[in-house]
Enzyme design. Structure first.
Site, mmCIF file in Angstrom:
data_model
loop_
_atom_site.group_PDB
_atom_site.id
_atom_site.type_symbol
_atom_site.label_atom_id
_atom_site.label_comp_id
_atom_site.label_asym_id
_atom_site.label_seq_id
_atom_site.Cartn_x
_atom_site.Cartn_y
_atom_site.Cartn_z
ATOM 1 N N GLY A 139 43.977 46.758 44.924
ATOM 2 C CA GLY A 139 42.575 47.145 44.784
ATOM 3 C C GLY A 139 41.732 45.992 44.284
ATOM 4 N N SER A 140 40.664 46.321 43.582
ATOM 5 C CA SER A 140 39.703 45.299 43.159
ATOM 6 C C SER A 140 40.256 44.444 42.015
ATOM 7 C CB SER A 140 38.425 45.997 42.692
ATOM 8 O OG SER A 140 38.744 46.856 41.614
ATOM 9 N N GLY A 186 42.552 45.262 38.717
ATOM 10 C CA GLY A 186 43.778 44.494 38.464
ATOM 11 C C GLY A 186 43.831 43.935 37.051
ATOM 12 N N GLU A 209 47.933 43.173 43.991
ATOM 13 C CA GLU A 209 47.396 42.743 45.293
ATOM 14 C C GLU A 209 45.907 43.024 45.248
ATOM 15 O OE1 GLU A 209 48.993 41.330 47.785
ATOM 16 O OE2 GLU A 209 51.105 41.728 47.369
#
Ligand code: NAD
EC number: 1.2.1.3
Length: 508
Positions: free
Chosen positions: A239-240, A244, A261
């Site tokens: 995600g963003s 993260g 990721e």
């Protein structure tokens, strides 16, 4: 619209959002899923409560005790059967991805194909979880390493790849002997239910214990159940960057493992030695495919000054030919953004470009009218900018392409690397020296670096992921499986003495 695919996938108006592998539960609160394609309600999915979550984790812990002892190739056989199920259901599942997320039908089917491919990969991998053996420095000793499963793997996924990202993680983790708990994006919960229901069928047919692969649903608060839980050995989160950083801090505080990721800000460098037909296809698909909502979407085109005007003209001619509309209509190239909030972010990025002095070669804007009634359709646009505009260093998850001019390759490489993200990158050139420099230690600092291929997408056979604020995680192919296992070094003494290290004598 023909919505038979919902029925084929066993989806209802209200769906259970918590599934402990074989059993499903329906709590009282629901997430409603609206399609960005036509704004209609697709269905709803129940939110996982804390009690349901604890039941899922208890089932997962119990299941791990038996799943880890099932020989890996037998685990692989179950994944093979899931791959077969996906082949059978590729059409309806691809349609659901397209309808709930908004990507083109081709891309929806493509995502399901990636799931099938990773199943095939995982089946082969189930016979190849190799460890090394080393020569011991002590006589009569043997030394080697083994890979054991970690336990519970929590998967938190983003809206833009609502089915493939889970499968990249889950299929590999499962053959490794882990058990999986998945929290899909709250923006695409129906995709999660559909994948899990198909998997449940295979698990039931194989009498797999309850809890091997579960589903939970909700927003970030349900995600936090996983990140704060010491019983979850690894949290794989996609995600963003904002998300993260929080997930890394939360899981790190309990010294758990993360696989991150996160966002990208991907550039293509176009040198004077590039084949401009390849450039056009690569840049166009990279910038507008999935309406610019891929982590690997092309955001920056860094073009040599000698060919800048020619590239600019070709793009300006190509963009008006793009057909924007219902992504389930195969004649269209570009579908909607995920929701109206994403449209607002796109519009404010356009304003920021203008404020910083950028010039729009192809104008953007929201599309109005009957065909765009969901309010989520926008025009892909191109802006001529300076490499160091603040907005250019930010990932706007929308079809905005930045054109940047450079004069020598070292400058272009510096531009490629100066952003905080480090996911995908590409150079377009037929010159070997330029290509090799780009791929060298002094070249691109990204996890993915391509020559004469755009930045968008990747084959499942390679390890996928990026550096810097992209998070450093690697998923999918190559030896990415190692992130889902713990390494154990074993030394066996088959001699009749116990020689101590460094010649130490300890005779009593
Ligand atoms: P997002 O960060 O808003 O949400 C992603 C997931 O994280 C959702 O399931 C959400 O509920 C969960 N989440 C959010 N905050 C959390 C928290 N504090 N604790 C636990 N869980 C939390 O991202 P999005 O808008 O769904 O996806 C778009 C982003 O994802 C883009 O930045 C894109 O580049 C990135 N992405 C990266 C990859 C990759 O492989 N690098 C792949 C796909 C998408």
């Amino acid at each position: 619209m023909d919505k038979r695919f919902l029925k084929q996938l066993g989806l209802r108006k209200h769906n259970a959002g918590t599934m402990t592998g074989l059993e499903s539960t329906n709590s009282s609160k629901y997430i409603k899923s609206f399609s960005p394609v036509d704004g209609e309600l697709i269905g709803s999915v129940s939110k996982t409560t804390r009690e349901e979550y604890d039941a899922v984790i208890a089932a997962a812990q119990e299941a791990f005790k038996t799943w880890r002892l099932l020989p890996a190739p037998k685990r692989g056989e179950i994944i093979r059967q899931y791959g077969e199920e996906l082949r059978r259901m590729k059409d309806p599942l691809g349609r659901l991805v397209s309808y709930e997320m908004g990507k083109s039908l081709q891309e929806g089917w493509g995502e399901v194909q990636e799931m099938i491919d990773i199943c095939d990969f995982a089946v082969g991998l189930s016979r190849q979880l190799y460890g090394l053996s080393m020569h011991s420095e002590r006589p009569g000793h043997r030394m080697y390493e083994q890979w054991h499963p970690l336990g519970i793997v929590g998967v938190i996924s983003a809206f833009n790849f609502p089915v493939a990202v889970w499968s990249w993680n889950a299929m590999i983790a499962l053959v490794c002997g882990d058990v999986v708990v998945w929290k899909p994006s709250e923006k695409a919960p129906m995709c999660g239910v559909a994948c899990q229901q198909l998997f449940q069928k295979v698990l039931q047919e194989n009498e797999v214990p309850e809890g091997v692969c579960s589903l939970i649903n909700g927003d970030y608060k349900v995600g936090e159940f996983l990140t704060k839980d010491e019983r979850v050995a690894l949290v794989s989160a996609t995600g963003s960057i904002r998300m993260g950083k929080i997930v890394a801090a939360t899981v790190g505080a309990r010294l758990g493992k993360t696989l991150l990721e996160l966002g990208g800000n991907n550039a293509i460098i176009v040198t004077p030695n590039a084949d401009l037909d390849i450039v056009l296809t690569g840049a166009l698909f990279g910038a507008v495919g999935t309406a610019g909502q891929r982590c690997t979407s092309t955001r920056r085109l860094i073009v040599h000054e000698s060919i800048y005007d020619e590239v600019k003209q070709k793009l300006a001619k190509a963009y008006p030919q793009l057909r924007i509309g219902d992504p389930l209509d195969e004649n269209n190239h570009v579908g909607p953004l995920i929701d109206t909030q994403a449209v607002d972010q796109y519009l404010s990025a356009i304003e920021a470009v203008e404020r910083e002095g950028g010039n729009f070669l192809v104008e953007g804007g929201r599309l109005e009218g009957d065909a765009y009634s969901s309010g989520c359709y926008v025009k892909p646009c191109i802006a001529e900018v300076e490499h160091d505009f603040e907005i250019v260093h930010h990932e706007t998850f929308a079809p905005i392409l930045y054109l940047i001019k450079y004069s020598d390759l070292s400058e272009a490489l510096a531009y490629n690397n100066e952003v905080p993200q480090g996911l995908s990158s590409a150079i377009m050139t037929n010159n070997l020296r330029e290509a090799e420099l780009f791929l060298s230690a002094a070249g691109s600092d990204c996890g993915i670096a391509n020559v004469n291929i755009g930045t968008s997408g990747a084959e499942i056979g390679g390890a996928f992921g990026g550096e810097k604020e992209t998070g450093g995680g690697r998923e999918s192919g190559s030896d990415a499986w190692k992130a889902y296992m713990r390494r154990q070094t074993n030394t066996i003494n088959y001699s009749e003495t116990l020689p101590l290290a460094q010649g130490i004598k300890f005779d009593l």
